[in-house]
Design a protein around this motif. Structure first.
Motif, PDB file in Angstrom:
ATOM      1  N   PHE A  63      40.811  35.617  39.119  1.00 52.76           N
ATOM      2  CA  PHE A  63      41.656  36.736  39.490  1.00 52.76           C
ATOM      3  C   PHE A  63      40.860  38.031  39.345  1.00 52.76           C
ATOM      4  CE2 PHE A  63      45.239  33.919  37.924  1.00 52.76           C
ATOM      5  CZ  PHE A  63      45.664  33.605  39.203  1.00 52.76           C
ATOM      6  N   PRO A  64      41.255  39.081  40.049  1.00 55.09           N
ATOM      7  CA  PRO A  64      40.546  40.363  39.886  1.00 55.09           C
ATOM      8  C   PRO A  64      40.746  40.913  38.479  1.00 55.09           C
ATOM      9  CG  PRO A  64      42.520  40.653  41.220  1.00 55.09           C
ATOM     10  CD  PRO A  64      42.335  39.183  41.052  1.00 55.09           C
ATOM     11  N   ALA A  65      39.678  41.473  37.927  1.00 60.68           N
ATOM     12  CA  ALA A  65      39.777  42.114  36.613  1.00 60.68           C
ATOM     13  C   ALA A  65      40.542  43.419  36.754  1.00 60.68           C
ATOM     14  CB  ALA A  65      38.384  42.369  36.049  1.00 60.68           C
ATOM     15  N   LEU A  66      41.428  43.657  35.807  1.00 63.70           N
ATOM     16  CA  LEU A  66      42.265  44.855  35.860  1.00 63.70           C
ATOM     17  C   LEU A  66      41.819  45.814  34.776  1.00 63.70           C
ATOM     18  CD1 LEU A  66      45.708  43.107  36.337  1.00 63.70           C
ATOM     19  CD2 LEU A  66      44.056  43.802  38.065  1.00 63.70           C
ATOM     20  N   PRO A  67      41.073  46.866  35.120  1.00 63.99           N
ATOM     21  CA  PRO A  67      40.581  47.804  34.104  1.00 63.99           C
ATOM     22  C   PRO A  67      41.724  48.466  33.350  1.00 63.99           C
ATOM     23  CG  PRO A  67      39.488  48.153  36.219  1.00 63.99           C
ATOM     24  CD  PRO A  67      40.635  47.224  36.470  1.00 63.99           C
ATOM     25  N   GLY A  68      41.560  48.550  32.042  1.00 59.43           N
ATOM     26  CA  GLY A  68      42.550  49.229  31.220  1.00 59.43           C
ATOM     27  C   GLY A  68      43.706  48.372  30.776  1.00 59.43           C
ATOM     28  N   GLN A  69      43.849  47.171  31.341  1.00 61.88           N
ATOM     29  CA  GLN A  69      44.960  46.316  30.944  1.00 61.88           C
ATOM     30  C   GLN A  69      44.596  45.522  29.698  1.00 61.88           C
ATOM     31  OE1 GLN A  69      46.438  42.833  33.334  1.00 61.88           O
ATOM     32  NE2 GLN A  69      48.116  44.231  33.750  1.00 61.88           N
TER      33      GLN A  69
END
Length: 735
Positions: free
Chosen positions: A138-144
Motif C-alpha cells: 500500500f502507499p506509505a502515508l506520511p504523518g500517519q
C-alpha cells in the motif's frame, strides 16, 4: 554406547514459532487489536523420538491462560501446526512458547516472542505471492501513526492457517495461482469458509493451468480463462480507473445513510469493517481524494502489457482494457472474490509507480482515509461486556459505594475514638490489646456475612449463542459465537469442551480501557481444531467465556427476498421442529417485526418503506444517547467491583441482542474516544450497507449444538440462540 551418546549430544531440535499474520520477514507477525490471529509452529526433531507437549501463553493478555497441544516427534521428522488466538488490547504483549517432553522436561522455548500491532480500525491485506518481491504493498502515508497505516503481511503455504477463525483478522487476501497448488485440503477448506463468512479473496493467474487443474479455484473465480496471452499497451486505462474515484461497492459506501442526521464514514470499506467517524471529525477530509491527483507513470503506459483472455461467468467488471476484462468481482456468500486476468508480479506492473494505489483501490480503501486520517483515537468498551451484562447471574449483587464508605467510616470510628472513649471511661486503657483484635475479628465476620448475603447461591450457567447462517452448496455453515456466564458458589475448576469442526475458547475481552483480556485462569488442551479446557472460577464470582466455532449443518431456516415495485416480498421458512417466537428483519435502514415463525412452515411478509422502524432510532433508544448510553454503562460497570446492580445489567431480550448486532449504527467515535470494540463479524451493519436484508430469529431455550459447551451439570442453567441470516435481494423479473 559412546557413539549413541555422542549422537544425542549433537542432535538438534529446531523450534520455530510465528505469532500473528506472516511467517518470517519484515512484513510479518502482525496482530490486529480485538481480533483473532494465527499462531504457527514448526518443530524438527533430529534426535531420538519422544512425545512432546507444546505450551503457549502470555503474561500481558489473558495472563494465566495456557494452551497446550500434544504431539509425537519421531526421529528425523518435521511437524507443523497452527491454531487461532484472540488478541485484546495487546499493543505491548509478548508471548512465550515452550516444548516439554513426557516427563515435563523443558526441551526448547521461545520466551519473548513479539509481534507488530495494528489498530482495530485499519486495513490488513494478506499475501500468498509467487515470490517475495511480488507481495502487494500500500502507499506509505506520511504523518500517519504506525498502527493506523494499512498493512500487508506475507504468508508461506507451509504456515498458512487451516482454521477459518484464524483468518478473521484479515480484510483481504491476495493469492497467486501457483501458490494455490501448494495448499492442503484443510487449508483450502479454511480459506473458502473464510471467504463465505465475509473475506475478500483476490486471485491472479500465473499460468492458466494452475486454475484449470485446481477444481476449487476454478469454481470460486467468476471467469473462465483462455489459454492465449494478449499483449497491448494499457493506453491509460489503469490510470483512468484510479483517477475516476474510489468506486466502492455498496457495502463500502463512504457515507452511510443509517440516519439522515447521523451519517457515518465507513472505514476503510471492507466487509466487516465498522463505521468509525462522522463528517467534520478531525483527520477526515470530506471530498479529499488522492486517487484523482495521482501523476501518471508514462513508462508504464507505453509498455507492452500482457494478460489472459477471460470470459465472465458472473459478477461485475471493475477494470477493462477495451472490451476485455482485467478485473472481475463477484459475491461468494458474505464475502467477495476478485479475479485478475494478469499477474501483478510480472513486468511492467511490478515496476509501476502507482501499483500501491492500485492495491488500495482494489481493496476498497477510501481516498478520504488515505488523504490524512490520523485522529488521536483512544479507549473503547468491549461488546463482550454488553452480552455479559445480559446473561450474568442475578445471584451476584454489588455493594453500593456509599454503603462501603459508611462501613469503612464505622470501622474507623469503632477502632479509634469509640474504643478510646469506652476504655477511658472504664479506666482500662490496657485492654486495647484485647479489644482491637476483637474488633478486627468482628468486622471480618461482618464483611464475610455481607458478602455471603450479596453473593451466595447455587452454581449457575447462562448461555447466549449468536449463530450466523451461511448458505453453501445445499447445506449451511454455522458460524457461532457462544457467550457463557459461569457463576460459582465455591472455589472450583470446571470442564468446558467442544467437538465441533472448528472451535476456540477465550475469556472476556475487557476493552481498551481494561488493557487486555480478563486475566482468568484457563488451561486449554487443543485437539485438532477444537479444544478441551479447565477453567478456574473463584467463590461467589461470575466469569464470562466465549467460544467461537464453525461447523457444517442442515439449514435451520431459509429466506428469499424479491422486489415488488417499491416494496419487497420476504418469504421465510422455519425448518426447525419448533416455533421461533420472535423474528425481525433489518432492511434498507429499517427494522421490521415479523412475529412468530411457526415450526416447519413458511410465511411471506411485505416490507414497505413506510412501515417498520428506522434502525438507527431503534438502536439509539435501547443503547445510545436516547437511552443514556445504556450499553456503555453496562459494559463499563462490569469492570467495577462496587456500584449499583442496575448499571451492570441488561435484560436478555431479542431486542437487546438485535441492538448489539447493529451497534455500529451509532458510529464508532464519541469525540476522539471509541465507543465499542468487537471482533469482525459480530456487527452486521456492513451487510445492510451492501443492500442485503438481515433476518434475526430468536430460538428460545435452545442451544445450536447437540453437545453442550459445558461438561458439568450446574443446578441452574439457561440457553438461548439468535439465528442471523443475510438475505440478498433476488433479481427482478426481466433483469
Amino acid at each position: 554406547m559412546l557413539l549413541w551418546a555422542a549422537a544425542i549430544a549433537h542432535a538438534e531440535l529446531q523450534f520455530d514459532v510465528f505469532v500473528g499474520y506472516g511467517s518470517g520477514g519484515a512484513n510479518d507477525g502482525i496482530v490486529r487489536e480485538s481480533a483473532w490471529f494465527p499462531v504457527a509452529c514448526e518443530v524438527f526433531n533430529d534426535g531420538p523420538s519422544f512425545n512432546a507437549v507444546f505450551e503457549f501463553s502470555s503474561q500481558q493478555t489473558g495472563g494465566g491462560q495456557v494452551r497446550r497441544l500434544a504431539i509425537e516427534l519421531p526421529t528425523n521428522t518435521r511437524k507443523r501446526f497452527s491454531f487461532p488466538v484472540f488478541g485484546g488490547a495487546i499493543r505491548y504483549a509478548t508471548w512465550q512458547a515452550r516444548l516439554f517432553d513426557a516427563r515435563g522436561k523443558l526441551r526448547a522455548e521461545r520466551p519473548d516472542v513479539r509481534c507488530r500491532n495494528i489498530a482495530w480500525e485499519t486495513f490488513l491485506l494478506g499475501g500468498l505471492p509467487r515470490s517475495f518481491g511480488g507481495l502487494p504493498a500500500f502507499p506509505a502515508l506520511p504523518g500517519q501513526r504506525t498502527e493506523l497505516q494499512p498493512d500487508v503481511s506475507r504468508f508461506t503455504a507451509e504456515h498458512f492457517p487451516d482454521n477459518p477463525i484464524a483468518l478473521e483478522g484479515l480484510d483481504a487476501l491476495y493469492l497467486n495461482s501457483e501458490k494455490a497448488l501448494s495448499l492442503t485440503a484443510l487449508q483450502v477448506e479454511a480459506l473458502v469458509a473464510w471467504v463465505h463468512g465475509g473475506g475478500h479473496l483476490i486471485v491472479a493467474p500465473e499460468q492458466v493451468q494452475d486454475i484449470s487443474s485446481t477444481p476449487w479455484l476454478r469454481t470460486i473465480v467468476p471467469v473462465d480463462f483462455g489459454t492465449s496471452m494478449i499483449t497491448n499497451r494499457t493506453g491509460g486505462s489503469f490510470q483512468a480507473w484510479l483517477q475516476s474515484g474510489i468506486a466502492l461497492r455498496p457495502d463500502q459506501a463512504l457515507w452511510s445513510s443509517s440516519s439522515p442526521t447521523h451519517p457515518a464514514v465507513t472505514f476503510p470499506g471492507a466487509p466487516g469493517r465498522p463505521p468509525v467517524a462522522r463528517p467534520g471529525q478531525p483527520g477526515l477530509v470530506p471530498g479529499g481524494n488522492p486517487y484523482a491527483s495521482l501523476t501518471p507513470d508514462t513508462d508504464f503506459e507505453r509498455s507492452e502489457f500482457a494478460w489472459f483472455g477471460a470470459t465472465i461467468r458472473e459478477g461485475d467488471t471493475l477494470l477493462q482494457l477495451g472490451e476485455l476484462p482485467l478485473a472481475v468481482q463477484t459475491r461468494r456468500g458474505r464475502g467477495l472474490v476478485t479475479a485478475l486476468s494478469f499477474s501483478p508480479e510480472r513486468e511492467p506492473f511490478r515496476s509501476w509507480k502507482n501499483k500501491g494505489w492500485f492495491w488500495a483501490r482494489l481493496c476498497g480503501i477510501p481516498g478520504e482515509y488515505l488523504a490524512g486520517f490520523n485522529p488521536n483515537i483512544y479507549g473503547g468498551s468491549s461488546l463482550d461486556g454488553v452480552f455479559g451484562a445480559m446473561i450474568d447471574s442475578r445471584q451476584v449483587r454489588k455493594l453500593p459505594v456509599e454503603w462501603l464508605l459508611v462501613l469503612l467510616l464505622v470501622y474507623l470510628v469503632v477502632i479509634g475514638p469509640l474504643d478510646q472513649w469506652v476504655l477511658k471511661r472504664l479506666n482500662r486503657q490496657m485492654l486495647t490489646w484485647i479489644t482491637f483484635p476483637a474488633y478486627v475479628v468482628l468486622f471480618s465476620l461482618l464483611i464475610y456475612w455481607i458478602g455471603y448475603r450479596l453473593r451466595a447461591g447455587e452454581t449457575e450457567w447462562n448461555e447466549l449463542a449468536l449463530v450466523d447462517v451461511l448458505p453453501r452448496a445445499g447445506q449451511v455453515e454455522l458460524r457461532g459465537r457462544t457467550y457463557a456466564s459461569l457463576y460459582s458458589s465455591v472455589n472450583a475448576k470446571y470442564r468446558l469442551a467442544s467437538d465441533q469442526t472448528y472451535a476456540t475458547l477465550r475469556s472476556e475481552f475487557t476493552g481498551a480501557w481494561g488493557g487486555a483480556q480478563d486475566t482468568t485462569r484457563m488451561e486449554a488442551d487443543l485437539r485438532a481444531n477444537n479444544f478441551q479446557a479447565d477453567v478456574a472460577v473463584p467463590v461467589w464470582t461470575s466469569l464470562l467465556y466465549i467460544s467461537d466455532w464453525e461447523e457444517t449443518a442442515d439449514p435451520p431456516l431459509t429466506a428469499h427476498l424479491r422486489p415488488q415495485g417499491i416494496q419487497h416480498a420476504l418469504t421465510v421458512q422455519n425448518l426447525l421442529p419448533r416455533p421461533l417466537p420472535h423474528a425481525h428483519v433489518a432492511f434498507q435502514g429499517r427494522l421490521y417485526d415479523l412475529g412468530e415463525l411457526p415450526a416447519r412452515q413458511s410465511k411471506t411478509f411485505t416490507l414497505s418503506p413506510n412501515q417498520g422502524r428506522p434502525l438507527y432510532d431503534f438502536v439509539n433508544s435501547l443503547a445510545g444517547p436516547a437511552a443514556g448510553n445504556r450499553f456503555q454503562q453496562a459494559a463499563n460497570s462490569r469492570r467495577q467491583a462496587f456500584g449499583r446492580d442496575q448499571f451492570g445489567r441488561l435484560d436478555l431480550t431479542p431486542e437487546h441482542v438485535i441492538a448489539a448486532s447493529f451497534i455500529a449504527q451509532l458510529g464508532a467515535y464519541q469525540g476522539n474516544q471509541r465507543i465499542f470494540l468487537y471482533p469482525r463479524g459480530v456487527e452486521l451493519s456492513p451487510l445492510l450497507n451492501r443492500g442485503d436484508a438481515v433476518l434475526l430469529a430468536w430460538d428460545q431455550a435452545h442451544s445450536p449444538t447437540s453437545n453442550p459447551l459445558r461438561r458439568f451439570k450446574p443446578p441452574r442453567t439457561t440457553q438461548n440462540t439468535m439465528l442471523r441470516l443475510a438475505v440478498p435481494v433476488a433479481p427482478s423479473a426481466g433483469s
